[in-house]
Design an enzyme around this catalytic site. Structure first.
Site, mmCIF file in Angstrom:
data_model
loop_
_atom_site.group_PDB
_atom_site.id
_atom_site.type_symbol
_atom_site.label_atom_id
_atom_site.label_comp_id
_atom_site.label_asym_id
_atom_site.label_seq_id
_atom_site.Cartn_x
_atom_site.Cartn_y
_atom_site.Cartn_z
ATOM 1 N N LYS A 163 11.130 1.726 4.508
ATOM 2 C CA LYS A 163 10.479 1.844 3.206
ATOM 3 C C LYS A 163 11.346 2.505 2.137
ATOM 4 O O LYS A 163 11.184 2.226 0.948
ATOM 5 C CB LYS A 163 9.158 2.610 3.340
ATOM 6 C CG LYS A 163 8.104 1.852 4.132
ATOM 7 C CD LYS A 163 6.782 2.596 4.146
ATOM 8 C CE LYS A 163 5.709 1.786 4.861
ATOM 9 N NZ LYS A 163 4.392 2.421 4.791
ATOM 10 N N ASP A 192 0.391 0.830 -0.338
ATOM 11 C CA ASP A 192 -0.199 1.938 0.417
ATOM 12 C C ASP A 192 -0.832 2.937 -0.557
ATOM 13 O O ASP A 192 -1.930 3.458 -0.322
ATOM 14 C CB ASP A 192 0.875 2.669 1.237
ATOM 15 C CG ASP A 192 1.422 1.838 2.379
ATOM 16 O OD1 ASP A 192 0.669 1.012 2.929
ATOM 17 O OD2 ASP A 192 2.598 2.031 2.728
ATOM 18 N N GLY A 197 3.363 14.708 8.342
ATOM 19 C CA GLY A 197 4.257 13.578 8.129
ATOM 20 C C GLY A 197 5.091 13.778 6.877
ATOM 21 O O GLY A 197 4.710 14.534 5.974
ATOM 22 N N SER A 198 6.233 13.057 6.802
ATOM 23 C CA SER A 198 7.092 13.171 5.624
ATOM 24 C C SER A 198 7.846 11.884 5.322
ATOM 25 O O SER A 198 8.752 11.881 4.490
ATOM 26 C CB SER A 198 8.114 14.307 5.814
ATOM 27 O OG SER A 198 8.952 14.052 6.935
ATOM 28 N N GLY A 199 7.499 10.780 5.985
ATOM 29 C CA GLY A 199 8.180 9.509 5.769
ATOM 30 C C GLY A 199 7.651 8.762 4.571
ATOM 31 O O GLY A 199 6.943 9.315 3.712
ATOM 32 N N GLY A 200 7.974 7.461 4.505
ATOM 33 C CA GLY A 200 7.576 6.660 3.354
ATOM 34 C C GLY A 200 6.077 6.570 3.166
ATOM 35 O O GLY A 200 5.571 6.664 2.043
ATOM 36 N N MET A 201 5.340 6.373 4.266
ATOM 37 C CA MET A 201 3.882 6.308 4.163
ATOM 38 C C MET A 201 3.313 7.667 3.753
ATOM 39 O O MET A 201 2.377 7.744 2.955
ATOM 40 C CB MET A 201 3.286 5.852 5.491
ATOM 41 C CG MET A 201 1.769 5.709 5.478
ATOM 42 S SD MET A 201 1.234 4.372 4.389
ATOM 43 C CE MET A 201 -0.514 4.278 4.812
#
Length: 267
Positions: free
Chosen positions: A70, A106, A126-130
């Site tokens: 992402k 999203d 969490g810390s990613g794209g989502m």
């Protein structure tokens, strides 16, 4: 029914490290229901640059982007639209005559789902794209008091600082709103794991789990058993896929058609 596949058929696709079936089933069901000359196929790749070049060269109409692509895909695109630019995360590519534009559905899905919820403090894992999309949607909607829990300190701190939130390395502590945006509970190696402790769930009012498969994760089962209000990954997946479908085709299905496509995709 849609026409037989031929030279005029438009291809849409997805790119993910672990391809699933939801997008393919959802989109292809709607193509059939609406008689659209499209087909949708899920892919994975170890050559992201080659895959994006293929989208451009072959005239592939649209591409859903999942982890871990992402953020990595952004330099390969011609521009970002809407929230994708602010979030610095893309989950949708639209090919307009060779110009590849990045979107983030999203974010729009989350804004719609959280609108009726009370504005309470949250703990997001969490810390990613989502996670970027979900956390930004929360803050933009008025959930301004929250904490990002992420083992990746650099990514977690950067996300927290950008949104004016706190950061911590572990998902410890209580909050009225618990949000899981990690693979914990997803079908696979972590499918039996609980993203938050039972004590945290008991103290919460609302639980959001972005994991779409399985439909009922251990976290959602525990939250529902405790009588908590929940937002499911399946709800997020349906709304973001619907937004993608409209971007790709320019057609908005009716509510009953969407419900039928969702049931088929989850079946």
């Amino acid at each position: 029914m849609k026409p037989p596949i031929g030279p005029a058929t438009r291809l849409c696709m997805s790119l993910a490290a672990r391809p699933g079936t939801f997008g393919s089933r959802f989109h292809n069901h709607l193509y059939d229901a609406l008689g659209l000359d499209y087909v949708y196929k899920a892919f994975t790749t170890t050559d992201l640059g080659g895959a994006i070049a293929g989208i451009r060269a072959l005239g592939i109409r649209g591409c859903a982007v999942s982890m871990p692509f992402k953020e990595a895909v952004i330099p390969m695109l011609d521009g970002l639209r809407d929230s994708a630019a602010a979030i610095d995360s893309v989950n949708t590519i639209v090919n307009d005559d060779g110009e590849l534009l990045g979107f983030n559905t999203d974010y729009s899905a989350m804004r719609e789902l959280i609108e009726p919820l009370p504005r309470v403090p949250f703990l997001l894992r969490g810390s990613g794209g989502m996670a970027k999309a979900v956390a930004t949607a929360l803050v933009d909607a008025g959930f301004t008091e929250g904490t990002i829990a992420a083992r990746n300190e650099a990514a977690g701190r950067a996300l927290a600082e950008r949104l004016g939130l706190g950061w911590q390395a572990t998902a410890a502590g209580e909050a009225p709103l618990l949000v899981n945006v990690t693979p914990v509970g997803m079908t696979g190696a972590d499918q039996d794991a609980l993203a938050f402790a039972q004590e945290q769930i008991a103290a919460a009012q609302i639980v959001i789990d972005a994991v779409a498969k399985p439909v009922e994760t251990p976290l959602l089962r525990a939250a529902q058993a405790a009588g908590k209000r929940v937002v499911t990954g399946a709800q997020i997946a349906t709304l973001q896929a619907l937004a993608q479908f409209v971007l790709y085709t320019g057609v908005r299905p009716g509510d009953q058609q969407v419900a039928a496509a969702e049931a088929y995709a989850l079946g």
